[in-house]
Write an enzyme that holds these catalytic residues in place. Structure first.
Site, PDB file in Angstrom:
ATOM      1  N   GLU A   1      -9.283   3.700   2.512  1.00  0.00           N
ATOM      2  CA  GLU A   1      -8.827   3.782   1.121  1.00  0.00           C
ATOM      3  C   GLU A   1      -7.756   2.755   0.768  1.00  0.00           C
ATOM      4  O   GLU A   1      -7.613   2.388  -0.403  1.00  0.00           O
ATOM      5  CB  GLU A   1      -8.307   5.196   0.825  1.00  0.00           C
TER       6      GLU A   1
ATOM      7  N   LYS B   1      -9.925  13.153   8.230  1.00  0.00           N
ATOM      8  CA  LYS B   1      -9.386  12.814   9.553  1.00  0.00           C
ATOM      9  C   LYS B   1      -9.305  14.068  10.420  1.00  0.00           C
ATOM     10  O   LYS B   1      -9.193  15.174   9.888  1.00  0.00           O
ATOM     11  CB  LYS B   1      -7.958  12.252   9.398  1.00  0.00           C
TER      12      LYS B   1
ATOM     13  N   LYS C   1       0.853  -1.192   0.000  1.00  0.00           N
ATOM     14  CA  LYS C   1       0.000   0.000   0.000  1.00  0.00           C
ATOM     15  C   LYS C   1       0.884   1.237   0.000  1.00  0.00           C
ATOM     16  O   LYS C   1       1.712   1.412   0.897  1.00  0.00           O
ATOM     17  CB  LYS C   1      -0.899   0.004   1.250  1.00  0.00           C
TER      18      LYS C   1
ATOM     19  N   ASP D   1     -12.010   7.165   4.036  1.00  0.00           N
ATOM     20  CA  ASP D   1     -10.777   6.969   4.797  1.00  0.00           C
ATOM     21  C   ASP D   1     -10.379   5.486   4.848  1.00  0.00           C
ATOM     22  O   ASP D   1      -9.289   5.155   5.304  1.00  0.00           O
ATOM     23  CB  ASP D   1     -10.956   7.529   6.215  1.00  0.00           C
TER      24      ASP D   1
ATOM     25  N   ARG E   1      -7.482  -0.427   1.287  1.00  0.00           N
ATOM     26  CA  ARG E   1      -8.031  -1.658   0.701  1.00  0.00           C
ATOM     27  C   ARG E   1      -8.480  -1.429  -0.743  1.00  0.00           C
ATOM     28  O   ARG E   1      -8.425  -2.337  -1.566  1.00  0.00           O
ATOM     29  CB  ARG E   1      -9.170  -2.181   1.588  1.00  0.00           C
TER      30      ARG E   1
ATOM     31  N   ASP F   1      -2.474  10.423   3.470  1.00  0.00           N
ATOM     32  CA  ASP F   1      -3.867  10.034   3.692  1.00  0.00           C
ATOM     33  C   ASP F   1      -4.572  11.056   4.581  1.00  0.00           C
ATOM     34  O   ASP F   1      -4.446  11.020   5.802  1.00  0.00           O
ATOM     35  CB  ASP F   1      -3.904   8.639   4.345  1.00  0.00           C
TER      36      ASP F   1
HETATM   37  N1  BES Z   1      -3.939   4.794   7.024  1.00  0.00           N
HETATM   38  C1  BES Z   1      -5.030   4.549   7.894  1.00  0.00           C
HETATM   39  C2  BES Z   1      -4.701   3.576   9.014  1.00  0.00           C
HETATM   40  C3  BES Z   1      -3.672   4.053  10.007  1.00  0.00           C
HETATM   41  C4  BES Z   1      -4.046   4.670  11.190  1.00  0.00           C
HETATM   42  C5  BES Z   1      -2.329   3.826   9.775  1.00  0.00           C
HETATM   43  C6  BES Z   1      -3.102   5.074  12.094  1.00  0.00           C
HETATM   44  C7  BES Z   1      -1.371   4.244  10.697  1.00  0.00           C
HETATM   45  C8  BES Z   1      -1.755   4.862  11.856  1.00  0.00           C
HETATM   46  C9  BES Z   1      -6.189   3.958   7.094  1.00  0.00           C
HETATM   47  O1  BES Z   1      -6.291   4.385   5.783  1.00  0.00           O
HETATM   48  C10 BES Z   1      -7.449   4.362   7.778  1.00  0.00           C
HETATM   49  O2  BES Z   1      -7.722   5.516   7.812  1.00  0.00           O
HETATM   50  N2  BES Z   1      -8.186   3.389   8.302  1.00  0.00           N
HETATM   51  C11 BES Z   1      -9.395   3.642   8.993  1.00  0.00           C
HETATM   52  C12 BES Z   1     -10.415   2.627   8.536  1.00  0.00           C
HETATM   53  C13 BES Z   1     -11.806   2.911   8.970  1.00  0.00           C
HETATM   54  C14 BES Z   1     -12.332   4.157   8.286  1.00  0.00           C
HETATM   55  C15 BES Z   1     -12.679   1.748   8.645  1.00  0.00           C
HETATM   56  C16 BES Z   1      -9.124   3.539  10.481  1.00  0.00           C
HETATM   57  O3  BES Z   1      -8.309   2.716  10.892  1.00  0.00           O
HETATM   58  O4  BES Z   1      -9.702   4.315  11.237  1.00  0.00           O
HETATM   59 ZN    ZN Z   2      -4.536   4.982   4.889  1.00  0.00          ZN
HETATM   60 MN    MN Z   3      -7.399   6.170   5.571  1.00  0.00          MN
END
Ligand code: BES
Ligand code: ZN
Ligand code: MN
Length: 500
Positions: free
Chosen positions: A350, A278, A266, A348, A352, A271
């Site tokens: 994204e 966020k 990835k 968010d 996947r 992001d």
């Molecule tokens: N890149 C983030 C996950 C992440 C969070 C990586 C903290 C490193 C540190 C990912 O894209 C994300 O935002 N995931 C969300 C998914 C949710 C919206 C289902 C998450 O983990 O909150």
């Molecule tokens: Zn991410």
């Molecule tokens: Mn994200």
């Protein structure tokens, strides 16, 4: 840092590093030196309670009777417990202990009674550990603002079998190159390292090692039908990229009909969350949301650099997730390259969306023996495992066991998490073939993995959620704080153990 290997000698000047085992059994060089210094080392050890315990250090400054500036005495612990990995860690500890002492040091490595590792093996491992700890990312700091403390930039290893040690280190140094490459990529700010720049660096850095690097832009990916990956970059002014790296180190006789192994990463260069934006606090961490792609890139550099006898595909999806007038809206429906449609309910989630198209592409085009993907995919995995272990999900026990074992050996540890039909069902939706998030707040890392599983077919596959281990705020023996490169050593070892 320059590393040299030469035959044993009695420490004469500058900074000397010598060893003792637990219980106070000194190495032969240490004992000789102690005699020359009139017993100064043993006296100091008594006063400082230095007992040779693992990673214990003691500095003796300017001892009388020699031209030495200082002697660093280092404990190796119990001889029976010494491994290449424990010596690698010790090398990192030594490098850190010498910070501020000077710019050159000599490490005197003798065979240790009752230890399985030879002096040459130990010397190579120690130097490798020092090299890993020596990493720094200072390119954006003006000279005047850089740390003025001297650091070791020249390391002389003295040991029996210096030739063998040198050859072994040469191989380890190639892995270190890959690790440094990953750390550089992860450390770069997102205004500098956006998808096109990331792809360009892969092209220049890996092509010269004999890796075939193919870069696909948005037009080519649209032709392939990668509507899921492309939707993530819709709100960004930066063009999305997919980069496929191929290394074939198999001998000619084995090349025909060889199934490659494959690694997928990835690469979200930043992001923001997109329209499902966020919170501001901590958003800067999302510069390392390309950590999975960084690991795949460094792994390819390590394997090609040491001319690994295997056929490997590395593929990364590079995008930037931003909100703007063209950005994906929650409730948009996109079509992935596999033909499956996805209702995007949270922009968010994204990662996947990027991985599903790259996984499908690699599976379809290369029919690999297995696929391992790495992604900073979910915050939920940090809640589950913290920063001690990465989460592992797999549809194949043998693959999972091999990755697990490699992690235990080299200290980049994973823990297997469950998959299951009930979690999969949670992705069903009325509007499309699936949605990109689960229904509730529970099991976020598992539903993310279930989403990916819908794109891998019958191919053996493992997914490593590295969100908790990609960046570290504290120094450890071989990983200075910052980008950890977690995954490069793990998968290099996994490949070396089973696929060469
Ligand atoms: N890149 C983030 C996950 C992440 C969070 C990586 C903290 C490193 C540190 C990912 O894209 C994300 O935002 N995931 C969300 C998914 C949710 C919206 C289902 C998450 O983990 O909150
Ligand atoms: Zn991410
Ligand atoms: Mn994200």
């Amino acid at each position: 840092m320059k590393v040299t290997f030469t035959n044993p000698a009695v420490p004469a000047k500058g900074i000397a590093v010598v060893f003792a085992a637990e219980g106070g059994k000194w190495s032969s060089t240490a004992a000789t030196l102690d005699k020359k210094l009139g017993g100064a080392l043993k006296r100091a050890a008594k006063a400082a309670s230095f007992e040779g315990k693992k990673s214990q250090t003691m500095t003796v400054l300017a001892p009388a009777g020699a031209n030495l500036e200082r002697v660093l005495c280092v404990g190796v612990g119990k001889p029976a417990e010494i491994t290449a990995e424990s010596m690698t860690e010790l090398g990192g500890t030594i490098f850190a202990a010498l910070k501020g002492a000077g710019t050159a040091a000599v490490i005197h490595v003798d065979a240790i009674d009752k230890a399985k590792l030879s002096a040459a093996d130990s010397a190579a491992a120690l130097a490798y550990g020092a090299k890993l700890r020596a990493y720094k990312f200072e390119k954006y700091k003006s000279k005047a603002k850089q740390d003025p403390k001297p650091v070791i930039d020249s390391l002389a290893m003295h040991c029996v079998g210096a030739g063998a040690a040198k050859a072994m280190y040469a191989k380890l140094a190639k892995i270190a190159d890959g690790i440094y490459f990953t750390r550089d990529l992860v450390s770069e700010p997102p205004n500098i390292l956006y998808p096109v720049e990331f792809a360009a660096r892969l092209k220049t850095q890996l092509t010269k090692l004999g890796v075939k690097v193919t870069v696909l832009g948005e037009a080519q990916m649209r032709k392939l039908g990668m509507g899921s990956l492309l939707s993530v970059g819709d709100g960004s002014s930066k063009e999305s990229q997919m980069v496929v790296m191929e290394w074939n180190g198999l001998p000619a006789s084995k090349r025909k009909n060889s199934k490659p192994i494959s690694f997928i990463g990835k690469g979200v260069c930043f992001d923001t969350g997109g329209i499902s934006i966020k919170p501001a606090a901590g958003m800067e961490d999302m510069k390392w949301d390309m950590g999975g792609a960084g690991v795949v890139s460094g792994l390819m550099m390590a394997l090609a650099g040491r001319k690994a006898k295997c056929h490997v595909i590395g593929a990364v999806g590079l995008v930037e997730n931003m909100p703007d007038g063209n950005a994906t809206r929650p409730s948009d429906i996109v079509k992935s390259m596999s033909g499956q449609t996805i209702e995007i309910l949270n922009t968010d989630a994204e990662g996947r969306l990027v991985l599903c198209d790259v996984l499908h592409y690699v599976n379809d085009k290369y029919k690999p023996e297995f696929m391992v993907d790495l992604a900073t995919l979910t915050g939920a995995i940090i809640i589950s495992l913290g920063s001690e272990r990465a989460g592992m999900f797999s549809n194949d026990d043998k693959l999972a066991e091999r990755i697990f074992a490699a992690g235990e050996t080299i200290g980049e540890k994973v823990w297997r998490m469950p998959l299951g039909e009930a979690y999969d069902k949670d992705l069903d939706t009325d509007a499309a073939d699936m949605r990109n998030i689960g229904s509730g707040r529970g099991a976020g890392s598992i539903t993310a993995a279930q989403f990916l599983k819908r794109f891998v077919g019958e191919t053996p596959w493992a997914h490593l959620d590295i969100a908790g281990v990609t960046w570290s705020k504290k120094d450890t023996a071989v990983v200075p704080r910052g980008g950890t490169s977690f995954g490069v050593r793990l998968l290099e070892r996994f490949v070396a153990d089973h696929y060469e």
